[in-house]
Design a protein around this motif. Structure first.
Motif, PDB file in Angstrom:
ATOM      1  N   SER A  70     -10.776 -16.331  22.501  1.00 25.45           N
ATOM      2  CA  SER A  70      -9.809 -17.426  22.383  1.00 25.45           C
ATOM      3  C   SER A  70      -9.851 -18.078  20.998  1.00 25.45           C
ATOM      4  O   SER A  70     -10.902 -18.170  20.372  1.00 25.45           O
ATOM      5  N   ARG A  71      -8.705 -18.516  20.525  1.00 26.11           N
ATOM      6  CA  ARG A  71      -8.523 -19.231  19.256  1.00 26.11           C
ATOM      7  C   ARG A  71      -8.851 -18.373  18.037  1.00 26.11           C
ATOM      8  O   ARG A  71      -9.303 -18.864  17.006  1.00 26.11           O
ATOM      9  N   SER A  72      -8.554 -17.089  18.152  1.00 28.60           N
ATOM     10  CA  SER A  72      -8.823 -16.169  17.052  1.00 28.60           C
ATOM     11  C   SER A  72      -7.550 -15.655  16.396  1.00 28.60           C
ATOM     12  O   SER A  72      -7.596 -14.710  15.607  1.00 28.60           O
ATOM     13  N   GLY A  73      -6.410 -16.251  16.723  1.00 26.45           N
ATOM     14  CA  GLY A  73      -5.135 -15.788  16.177  1.00 26.45           C
ATOM     15  C   GLY A  73      -4.345 -14.980  17.188  1.00 26.45           C
ATOM     16  O   GLY A  73      -3.433 -14.229  16.819  1.00 26.45           O
ATOM     17  N   THR A  74      -4.671 -15.157  18.458  1.00 23.68           N
ATOM     18  CA  THR A  74      -4.038 -14.376  19.530  1.00 23.68           C
ATOM     19  C   THR A  74      -2.529 -14.521  19.527  1.00 23.68           C
ATOM     20  O   THR A  74      -1.785 -13.531  19.559  1.00 23.68           O
ATOM     21  N   THR A  75      -2.049 -15.751  19.518  1.00 21.54           N
ATOM     22  CA  THR A  75      -0.609 -16.003  19.596  1.00 21.54           C
ATOM     23  C   THR A  75       0.117 -15.410  18.397  1.00 21.54           C
ATOM     24  O   THR A  75       1.195 -14.809  18.536  1.00 21.54           O
ATOM     25  N   TRP A  76      -0.462 -15.552  17.246  1.00 21.19           N
ATOM     26  CA  TRP A  76       0.105 -15.003  16.004  1.00 21.19           C
ATOM     27  C   TRP A  76       0.263 -13.491  16.136  1.00 21.19           C
ATOM     28  O   TRP A  76       1.325 -12.932  15.853  1.00 21.19           O
ATOM     29  N   LEU A  77      -0.807 -12.845  16.598  1.00 21.95           N
ATOM     30  CA  LEU A  77      -0.754 -11.392  16.753  1.00 21.95           C
ATOM     31  C   LEU A  77       0.205 -10.981  17.865  1.00 21.95           C
ATOM     32  O   LEU A  77       0.934  -9.989  17.727  1.00 21.95           O
ATOM     33  N   GLN A  78       0.238 -11.737  18.954  1.00 25.78           N
ATOM     34  CA  GLN A  78       1.165 -11.405  20.042  1.00 25.78           C
ATOM     35  C   GLN A  78       2.606 -11.353  19.550  1.00 25.78           C
ATOM     36  O   GLN A  78       3.360 -10.426  19.867  1.00 25.78           O
ATOM     37  N   GLU A  79       2.996 -12.357  18.785  1.00 23.31           N
ATOM     38  CA  GLU A  79       4.375 -12.408  18.315  1.00 23.31           C
ATOM     39  C   GLU A  79       4.661 -11.254  17.358  1.00 23.31           C
ATOM     40  O   GLU A  79       5.719 -10.606  17.432  1.00 23.31           O
ATOM     41  N   LEU A  80       3.715 -10.971  16.473  1.00 23.05           N
ATOM     42  CA  LEU A  80       3.877  -9.860  15.531  1.00 23.05           C
ATOM     43  C   LEU A  80       4.030  -8.535  16.293  1.00 23.05           C
ATOM     44  O   LEU A  80       4.940  -7.751  16.017  1.00 23.05           O
ATOM     45  N   VAL A  81       3.146  -8.307  17.240  1.00 24.58           N
ATOM     46  CA  VAL A  81       3.154  -7.055  18.005  1.00 24.58           C
ATOM     47  C   VAL A  81       4.441  -6.906  18.804  1.00 24.58           C
ATOM     48  O   VAL A  81       5.073  -5.836  18.807  1.00 24.58           O
ATOM     49  N   TRP A  82       4.845  -7.964  19.465  1.00 21.63           N
ATOM     50  CA  TRP A  82       6.043  -7.876  20.315  1.00 21.63           C
ATOM     51  C   TRP A  82       7.276  -7.556  19.483  1.00 21.63           C
ATOM     52  O   TRP A  82       8.087  -6.702  19.863  1.00 21.63           O
ATOM     53  N   LEU A  83       7.401  -8.214  18.346  1.00 24.17           N
ATOM     54  CA  LEU A  83       8.578  -7.978  17.504  1.00 24.17           C
ATOM     55  C   LEU A  83       8.584  -6.565  16.926  1.00 24.17           C
ATOM     56  O   LEU A  83       9.619  -5.892  16.909  1.00 24.17           O
ATOM     57  N   ILE A  84       7.440  -6.095  16.459  1.00 22.08           N
ATOM     58  CA  ILE A  84       7.386  -4.734  15.903  1.00 22.08           C
ATOM     59  C   ILE A  84       7.678  -3.704  16.985  1.00 22.08           C
ATOM     60  O   ILE A  84       8.438  -2.746  16.771  1.00 22.08           O
TER      61      ILE A  84
END
Length: 332
Positions: A70-84
């Motif tokens: 938790s709090r390691s940049g999960t949300t940031w990576l989720q959005e990047l992954v989903w869009l790509i």
């Protein structure tokens, strides 16, 4: 039907002394807290009830899992992954909250045993998740899954079946962000000091801990063809490079212009302004009890504000780093 595998790890209660200590902070829990497996991952008793259900989840070849402490940049990576993975579908990202696009599989196991469930927020963006381990099998493919569980507590065939992206962050920065998260989501009272929180953190008496084995489990699998291991600091230092790597991981080919637009969209300031992530004490612009906080690496030094705490933080970090080739990227 194939027989379900038993989770191959011991689940035991924390000591009475530890349970008494953590219940001064995690006040809405009745049953003893637990430790799971040889690393002693700390969890609410509810996880013990369903550890086998999660371990036995069926994984599909087109699943995409984002795994992190938790709090390691999960949300940031989720959005990047989903869009790509979804051909840069910005409209889809704007109209469907991330918590709907990803199933947060273990979330119900963290539920308070005392405090009544709050009614769903009018703004559905602020729900922690719509889907979890209980209905994952009903979701249409491709499924996007989020978890803060270490790899050892996830389905054993996960990596051989689906794509997994893991993001790691300097544990000292995680400790600071995790402190404010505990207040934001009302696990802890607002009056709990960071010094108190750090005392629990270094004793592995907080949800998901210990952090180093969590990261090292994924680090050991970094060369697996289905694993993409990333650092928060790497995303902060050179986001376009990470976009290139993740695009290649998914077999996607985007133009320079498209990738630049994505990098701009994913900048911390733009993410923080987005209504989808804008919750917390928003009436106070200086409050740190907010979901998107500062997004800075190395900022931990400003919170370990006594010589004793700074020394402890350095010793804690060095102790765990001396027996691994894992190294966190430096940010100037």
């Amino acid at each position: 039907m194939a027989e379900k595998a038993t989770i191959p790890y011991e689940i035991k209660n924390v000591t009475e002394e530890e349970d008494k200590l953590v219940k001064k902070y995690y006040k809405d829990y009745v049953r003893p807290f637990i430790r799971v497996g040889p690393h002693g991952y700390f969890w609410m008793a509810g996880f013990g009830d369903h550890a086998g259900d999660i371990y036995n989840l069926e994984v599909r070849p087109d699943d995409i899992w984002v795994v992190s402490f938790s709090r390691s940049g999960t949300t940031w990576l989720q959005e990047l992954v989903w869009l790509i993975a979804n051909n840069l579908d910005y409209e889809g990202a704007a109209t469907t909250p991330l918590t709907k696009r990803y199933a947060f599989i273990e979330y119900p196991t963290q539920t308070s045993e005392i405090r009544k469930e709050q009614p769903p927020s009018v703004n559905s963006n602020h729900r922690a998740t719509f889907d979890d381990f209980r209905n994952l099998h009903n979701l249409t493919s491709p499924r996007f899954v989020k978890t803060h569980l270490p790899l050892s507590l996830l389905p054993p065939k996960l990596l051989d079946t689906a794509k997994v992206l893991y993001i790691a962050r300097d544990p000292r920065d995680v400790a600071v962000s995790f402190h404010f998260m505990h207040k934001l989501f009302r696990y802890f009272d607002e009056g709990v000091t960071f010094e108190e929180f750090w005392d629990l953190f270094k004793k592995d008496l907080l949800l998901h801990l210990p952090i180093f084995p969590h990261i090292e489990e994924a680090w050991a699998k970094r060369d697996h063809k289905n694993m993409m291991f990333l650092f928060y600091e790497e995303m902060q230092k050179n986001l376009q490079s990470v976009i290139d790597k993740v695009s290649k991981f998914f077999g996607k080919d985007y133009t320079t212009e498209q990738k630049e637009k994505l990098a701009e969209y994913l900048s911390f300031e733009n993410m923080k302004k987005s209504s989808g992530f804008k919750f917390g004490k928003s009436e106070n612009k200086d409050s740190e009890i907010t979901f998107m906080r500062k997004g800075k690496s190395g900022n931990w030094i400003n919170y370990f504000n006594t010589d004793k705490m700074k020394k402890e933080a350095e010793e804690y970090f060095e102790k765990h780093m001396k027996n691994t080739d894992l190294r966190f990227p430096e940010i100037n």
